[in-house]
Motif scaffolding. Structure first.
Motif, PDB file in Angstrom:
ATOM      1  N   GLU A 116      22.066  51.024  43.531  1.00 58.55           N
ATOM      2  CA  GLU A 116      23.072  51.326  42.508  1.00 58.55           C
ATOM      3  C   GLU A 116      24.446  51.235  43.138  1.00 58.55           C
ATOM      4  N   GLY A 117      25.473  50.986  42.322  1.00 57.03           N
ATOM      5  CA  GLY A 117      26.833  51.100  42.833  1.00 57.03           C
ATOM      6  C   GLY A 117      27.739  49.961  42.456  1.00 57.03           C
ATOM      7  N   GLY A 118      29.040  50.253  42.542  1.00 54.45           N
ATOM      8  CA  GLY A 118      30.058  49.302  42.125  1.00 54.45           C
ATOM      9  C   GLY A 118      30.045  48.001  42.886  1.00 54.45           C
ATOM     10  N   GLY A 119      29.602  48.016  44.135  1.00 54.66           N
ATOM     11  CA  GLY A 119      29.540  46.773  44.886  1.00 54.66           C
ATOM     12  C   GLY A 119      28.514  45.809  44.341  1.00 54.66           C
ATOM     13  N   LEU A 120      27.516  46.336  43.661  1.00 57.68           N
ATOM     14  CA  LEU A 120      26.423  45.522  43.127  1.00 57.68           C
ATOM     15  C   LEU A 120      26.715  44.985  41.731  1.00 57.68           C
ATOM     16  N   TYR A 121      27.425  45.770  40.923  1.00 58.82           N
ATOM     17  CA  TYR A 121      27.543  45.468  39.498  1.00 58.82           C
ATOM     18  C   TYR A 121      28.106  44.085  39.175  1.00 58.82           C
ATOM     19  N   PRO A 122      29.110  43.584  39.915  1.00 61.37           N
ATOM     20  CA  PRO A 122      29.623  42.253  39.556  1.00 61.37           C
ATOM     21  C   PRO A 122      28.605  41.127  39.718  1.00 61.37           C
ATOM     22  N   LEU A 123      27.512  41.381  40.428  1.00 60.25           N
ATOM     23  CA  LEU A 123      26.509  40.345  40.668  1.00 60.25           C
ATOM     24  C   LEU A 123      25.437  40.297  39.590  1.00 60.25           C
ATOM     25  N   THR A 124      25.479  41.215  38.625  1.00 58.18           N
ATOM     26  CA  THR A 124      24.407  41.305  37.635  1.00 58.18           C
ATOM     27  C   THR A 124      24.135  39.995  36.914  1.00 58.18           C
ATOM     28  N   PRO A 125      25.150  39.197  36.507  1.00 54.71           N
ATOM     29  CA  PRO A 125      24.819  37.943  35.818  1.00 54.71           C
ATOM     30  C   PRO A 125      23.893  37.044  36.624  1.00 54.71           C
TER      31      PRO A 125
END
Length: 408
Positions: A249-258
């Motif tokens: 979990e975490g903000g570093g991961l979220y931009p990679l979701t697509p």
């Protein structure tokens, strides 16, 4: 015979109010834009109180927007950037700052360019906003769930029973499909489908990643991985993540979701500030009688959780320093995709822009406008999500007023 008492519903039909459905940031901003142009607004919200998701986001520090170069800001919206650009031109980061400060909330810019209210929470800002809207004549209804259309009427289930409302114009700001307990359950998509309106399938965005850890990771769950770079497909991100019971979990991961939801491999650069050659030289230092793991721990100053991650996915470690350095610069992390739909911060999918005109009005239902997360766009956290919700709400409200002014 005793005259029948006039109900609130009777009054709203008499005054032909503009209807705004959804009391999140987009809906409230649409109501603000309409009230500012002199149009009476009825705001209907399914939950017992407004802006629940907004308030939840604000509990950890309300990130309003990001103050940075325009080109950098727009790039965060990926494929949705072109469609959103006119709205962000009208209501972008500076307008967000002016709006918050106009409500008496002083703001400051953090070291990464993120804009926060000095109070850090969402509740003072929301209270001030609602007070202003109420003073402008906003009429609010809660526990009113939108159930689609019957001819020109919007239908609601309410505490008083089933209620039809036939306004002169409508702005729908019904949210995405995550955090259903706060109001965004995506149920509106079924009503769109019943009316023959297209909706792009929902998909998780800003999501945690599902990873099935082995038992030896248990002591490290809840700990952060700091100073790392993450990549998936063509996307990269520099930021912190946390080892959770379900994965990462975490903000570093979220931009990679697509990329991750399309099946791309996640790779973590554990030493983003060192190139491969410099890292190789560190590994090559004499280790004497130490085991390789102890040598790496001391030489590279590895945290216990990083050591555990290496053992989880890279054992046995290569003995060649160059090969080991390359591995630590791109440690592959097998995963089973993003977390289930209701857990992510937001969702992709929704009303396609090609089914809307330039004012965000549904081409198939003149007088009905859409805004916020129910539109088919996505953006990472860090102020981008909230800014676009406010911008599309303002745009839809302003164009609904313009449509009415033309005598439609």
């Amino acid at each position: 015979m005793t005259p029948r008492k006039t109900s609130a519903l009777d009054e709203q039909n008499k005054t032909e109010e503009v209807l705004v459905v959804g009391a999140g940031p987009a809906g409230l901003m649409a109501a603000d834009a309409l009230l500012s142009r002199g149009y009476p607004v009825l705001l209907a919200e399914a939950k017992p109180s407004p802006a629940r998701k907004f308030l939840m986001a604000g509990k950890s520090g309300l990130n309003l927007t990001k103050i940075e170069a325009d080109e950098t800001f727009r790039s965060a919206y990926g494929s949705g950037s072109a469609a959103l650009s006119p709205m962000l031109d009208t209501f972008g980061p500076e307008e967000v700052r002016d709006w918050a400060e106009g409500l008496g909330q002083d703001t400051f810019v953090g070291s990464t360019g993120r804009l926060f209210p000095v109070a850090m929470k969402g509740s003072p800002l929301l209270r001030a906003w609602l007070a202003r809207l109420d003073a402008m004549g906003l009429r609010r209804r809660t526990r009113w769930r939108w159930e689609g259309w019957e001819n020109q009427a919007s239908l609601f289930t309410t505490p008083e029973g089933r209620q039809p409302v036939t306004p002169r114009a409508t702005v729908l700001a019904l949210g995405g499909a995550s955090w259903a307990r706060l109001g965004s359950d995506g149920r509106w998509a079924d009503h769109f489908a019943s009316a023959g309106l297209s909706v792009a399938p929902f998909a998780p965005s800003n999501a945690g990643l599902t990873i099935h850890w082995s038992g030896h990771m248990t002591p490290h769950l809840g700990r952060p991985l700091k100073n790392i770079r993450l990549s998936a497909g063509t996307l990269t991100s520099r930021g912190e993540v946390t080892l959770s019971a379900h994965g990462l979990e975490g903000g570093g991961l979220y931009p990679l979701t697509p990329a991750l939801r399309d099946g791309a491999t996640l790779a973590i650069d554990l030493f983003p500030d060192l190139d491969t050659s410099s890292l190789t030289k560190r590994i090559e230092k004499p280790r004497g009688k130490q085991s390789l793991s102890n040598h790496l721990r001391k030489t590279l100053k590895l945290s216990p959780q990083v050591q555990a991650l290496m053992m989880e996915f890279a054992r046995p470690l290569p003995t060649d320093p160059g090969a080991l350095a390359r591995l630590l610069k791109a440690l592959p992390i097998p995963h089973d995709g993003p977390r289930p739909m209701d857990e992510p911060i937001s969702t992709a999918g929704g009303v396609p822009f090609d089914s809307l005109d330039t004012g965000l009005m549904l081409r198939a239902r003149p007088g009905t406008f859409c805004a916020g997360e129910m539109l088919d766009w996505e953006a990472p956290t860090g102020g981008y999500l909230l800014t676009a919700c406010l911008a599309t709400g303002f745009w839809a409200g302003r164009h609904a007023a313009g449509w009415l002014e033309k005598g439609a």
